[in-house]
Design a protein around this motif. Structure first.
Motif, mmCIF file in Angstrom:
data_model
loop_
_atom_site.group_PDB
_atom_site.id
_atom_site.type_symbol
_atom_site.label_atom_id
_atom_site.label_comp_id
_atom_site.label_asym_id
_atom_site.label_seq_id
_atom_site.Cartn_x
_atom_site.Cartn_y
_atom_site.Cartn_z
ATOM 1 N N ARG A 87 0.931 -1.358 -0.045
ATOM 2 C CA ARG A 87 0.447 -0.029 0.040
ATOM 3 C C ARG A 87 1.164 1.256 0.106
ATOM 4 O O ARG A 87 1.834 0.796 0.309
ATOM 5 C CB ARG A 87 -0.957 0.353 1.354
ATOM 6 N N VAL A 88 0.553 2.331 -0.012
ATOM 7 C CA VAL A 88 1.368 3.579 -0.444
ATOM 8 C C VAL A 88 0.223 4.346 1.455
ATOM 9 O O VAL A 88 -0.716 4.509 1.120
ATOM 10 C CB VAL A 88 0.887 3.978 -1.592
ATOM 11 N N GLY A 141 -7.814 10.346 1.176
ATOM 12 C CA GLY A 141 -8.512 10.803 -0.584
ATOM 13 C C GLY A 141 -7.848 11.141 -1.496
ATOM 14 O O GLY A 141 -8.365 12.093 -2.537
ATOM 15 N N VAL A 142 -6.339 10.636 -1.253
ATOM 16 C CA VAL A 142 -5.450 10.693 -2.551
ATOM 17 C C VAL A 142 -5.747 9.538 -4.104
ATOM 18 O O VAL A 142 -6.188 8.106 -3.282
ATOM 19 C CB VAL A 142 -4.291 10.462 -2.203
ATOM 20 N N GLY A 143 -6.460 9.359 -4.921
ATOM 21 C CA GLY A 143 -6.836 9.044 -6.308
ATOM 22 C C GLY A 143 -5.518 8.674 -6.484
ATOM 23 O O GLY A 143 -4.225 7.796 -5.998
ATOM 24 N N ASP A 144 -4.805 8.949 -7.937
ATOM 25 C CA ASP A 144 -4.418 8.280 -9.140
ATOM 26 C C ASP A 144 -3.105 9.065 -8.574
ATOM 27 O O ASP A 144 -3.212 10.368 -8.107
ATOM 28 C CB ASP A 144 -4.839 8.982 -10.827
ATOM 29 N N ALA A 145 -1.683 8.535 -8.365
ATOM 30 C CA ALA A 145 -0.871 9.487 -8.149
ATOM 31 C C ALA A 145 0.230 8.204 -8.687
ATOM 32 O O ALA A 145 0.235 7.587 -8.984
ATOM 33 C CB ALA A 145 -1.079 9.393 -6.311
ATOM 34 N N SER A 146 1.071 9.422 -9.204
ATOM 35 C CA SER A 146 3.025 9.203 -9.722
ATOM 36 C C SER A 146 4.167 9.851 -9.288
ATOM 37 O O SER A 146 3.150 11.620 -9.531
ATOM 38 C CB SER A 146 1.692 8.899 -11.300
ATOM 39 N N LEU A 147 4.748 9.352 -9.841
ATOM 40 C CA LEU A 147 5.751 10.461 -9.300
ATOM 41 C C LEU A 147 6.791 9.873 -10.842
ATOM 42 O O LEU A 147 7.174 9.065 -11.068
ATOM 43 C CB LEU A 147 7.098 9.802 -8.068
ATOM 44 N N MET A 185 12.576 7.846 -13.688
ATOM 45 C CA MET A 185 11.623 6.657 -13.583
ATOM 46 C C MET A 185 10.596 6.988 -13.265
ATOM 47 O O MET A 185 10.805 8.494 -13.044
ATOM 48 C CB MET A 185 12.379 6.281 -12.436
ATOM 49 N N SER A 186 9.699 6.506 -13.939
ATOM 50 C CA SER A 186 7.708 7.619 -13.933
ATOM 51 C C SER A 186 7.705 6.080 -12.874
ATOM 52 O O SER A 186 7.546 4.659 -13.350
ATOM 53 C CB SER A 186 7.762 6.735 -14.894
ATOM 54 N N ILE A 187 7.010 6.259 -11.307
ATOM 55 C CA ILE A 187 6.423 5.609 -10.464
ATOM 56 C C ILE A 187 5.150 5.862 -10.849
ATOM 57 O O ILE A 187 4.435 6.153 -10.454
ATOM 58 C CB ILE A 187 6.886 6.017 -9.029
ATOM 59 N N ASP A 188 4.440 4.944 -11.063
ATOM 60 C CA ASP A 188 2.763 4.517 -10.154
ATOM 61 C C ASP A 188 2.895 3.755 -8.806
ATOM 62 O O ASP A 188 3.634 2.918 -8.761
ATOM 63 C CB ASP A 188 2.738 3.601 -11.605
ATOM 64 N N LEU A 189 1.785 4.665 -8.287
ATOM 65 C CA LEU A 189 1.786 4.598 -7.232
ATOM 66 C C LEU A 189 0.802 3.935 -6.370
ATOM 67 O O LEU A 189 0.629 4.356 -5.265
ATOM 68 C CB LEU A 189 1.950 6.181 -6.172
ATOM 69 N N LYS A 190 0.459 3.551 -8.064
ATOM 70 C CA LYS A 190 -1.500 2.374 -7.608
ATOM 71 C C LYS A 190 -0.731 1.640 -7.127
ATOM 72 O O LYS A 190 0.261 1.228 -7.320
ATOM 73 C CB LYS A 190 -2.231 2.650 -8.122
ATOM 74 N N THR A 191 -1.833 0.563 -6.494
ATOM 75 C CA THR A 191 -1.588 -0.680 -5.540
ATOM 76 C C THR A 191 -0.874 -1.648 -6.893
ATOM 77 O O THR A 191 -1.339 -2.263 -7.482
ATOM 78 C CB THR A 191 -2.061 -1.145 -4.874
#
Length: 368
Positions: free
Chosen positions: A27-28, A45-51, A349-355
């Motif tokens: 989890r994030v 309340g955070v939905g889609d997120a990425s770094l 790097m593109s980091i997808d923060l969904k599970t």
């Protein structure tokens, strides 16, 4: 929710425990910090997120998130995303992914209140600050001391500024015009002693250290297409060697009191297809007005440029499940079914923060 993607990777036990390559859930957490970076809670309340991280960006790491939670005073807030892995034995491991300043977002009022929040790492503090008058670093000044003072002048806690020591001093006065960003001055000074550019680590600390050739860096991770693989099956490889130099000439800046220092690096390895013996011609890259504190440093800069210019033309686009690697990390990619065995350094790097989200990376092949 369990991470579904395990395509392989032999991970040395000295770097990450073997359980990371077995069944795990993740989890994030978005930890809310105040301006002193003391945790005050977590952000719901955070939905889609990425770094998005890149060695080519002035502010090297940043990202964005969709937010539908309660109103937040973003100006008084910093965010620390942490990937929390629950391993097969029930233990948890935290992997912080940086400390970020959220940009004050616009708010949309539709079916629900929503905000799109941009994130910037703490280099943005130095990039937003600027000297108000001509700034000069005196001849003979210890470079590291000047860098520490500059970072502190922008409000950093001295305990959060970790710069490796060097005895190098400036051979001549350096001057920057009023309005130059503090980050630009800091990185100019670090370049003069052949350091990596300033960066912020996963805990939000400012760091700088001497440049290390990719071939001399420890291997952070080995990706192999075996039964433990965490490397996605698809990948791309691009090569373009036409303009790669086999000779680099660096000419140092001078105050006019002494001749300019020069340093030349050549590639004369007959086994290298890009060398002078193989090509039968010189391809020379020249850099003038290089800031260098000594001949030794200039030699290191010339060698660094030869390495960078020799490697930039062979890159891979790869995707993999989360493991704690960083920009400039040295990795090995072995796609045995395709005959690929490459030592690389991570550039983006593109980091997808969904599970279960993947890391999409651009890695540059290392040529010794």
């Amino acid at each position: 929710m369990s991470s579904p993607l395990f395509w392989g990777g032999n991970l040395p036990e000295t770097f990450v425990p073997d359980p990371l390559l077995t069944h795990r859930s993740e989890r994030v957490e978005w930890r809310v910090l105040d301006l002193d970076e003391i945790q005050r809670g977590t952000l719901d309340g955070v939905g889609d997120a990425s770094l998005d991280w890149s060695v080519h960006n002035t502010i090297r790491t940043g990202g964005e998130l969709a937010y539908t939670g309660e109103p937040v005073d973003w100006l008084q807030t910093r965010l620390k995303p942490v990937r929390v892995l629950t391993l097969h034995d029930g233990s948890e491991q935290d992997y912080p992914l940086g400390v970020y300043l959220p940009e004050t977002p616009a708010t949309s009022y539709g079916v629900a209140r929503s905000q799109s929040v941009a994130l910037y790492d703490k280099l943005s503090i130095l990039n937003a600050d600027a000297v108000l008058e001509t700034f000069s670093a005196a001849k003979g000044a210890p470079v590291v001391d000047v860098v520490r003072d500059l970072v502190a002048s922008s409000g950093a806690n001295p305990a959060d500024v970790i710069i490796e020591e060097t005895s190098e001093v400036l051979p001549s006065q350096l001057v920057w015009e009023a309005g130059t960003s503090v980050l630009r001055i800091v990185n100019d000074l670090l370049a003069a002693v052949n350091f990596f550019s300033l960066w912020c680590d996963v805990h939000g600390k400012y760091r700088a250290s001497p440049y290390v050739r990719p071939a001399d860096r420890p291997e952070a991770f080995e990706f192999v297409d075996n039964k433990w693989s965490i490397l996605s099956p698809g990948m791309e490889h691009e090569e373009d060697f036409f303009k790669v130099p086999n000779r680099v000439l660096c000419i140092a800046s001078t105050d006019g009191e002494a001749p300019a220092l020069t340093s030349t690096v050549t590639n004369e390895d007959p086994s290298d297809p890009l060398s002078f013996p193989s090509r039968g011609r010189w391809v020379t890259h020249v850099e003038e007005n290089v800031e260098a504190t000594s001949q030794e440093v200039l030699d290191g800069i010339a060698e660094r440029r030869m390495t960078e210019l020799s490697n930039v033309t062979s890159t891979f686009q790869v995707s993999f499940a989360f493991v704690p690697v960083n920009l400039n990390s040295r990795i090995r990619v072995r796609r045995q079914t395709r005959g690929i065995d490459a030592t690389c350094v991570i550039q983006k790097m593109s980091i997808d923060l969904k599970t279960g989200g993947l890391i999409q990376a651009t890695v540059r092949e290392v040529r010794d």
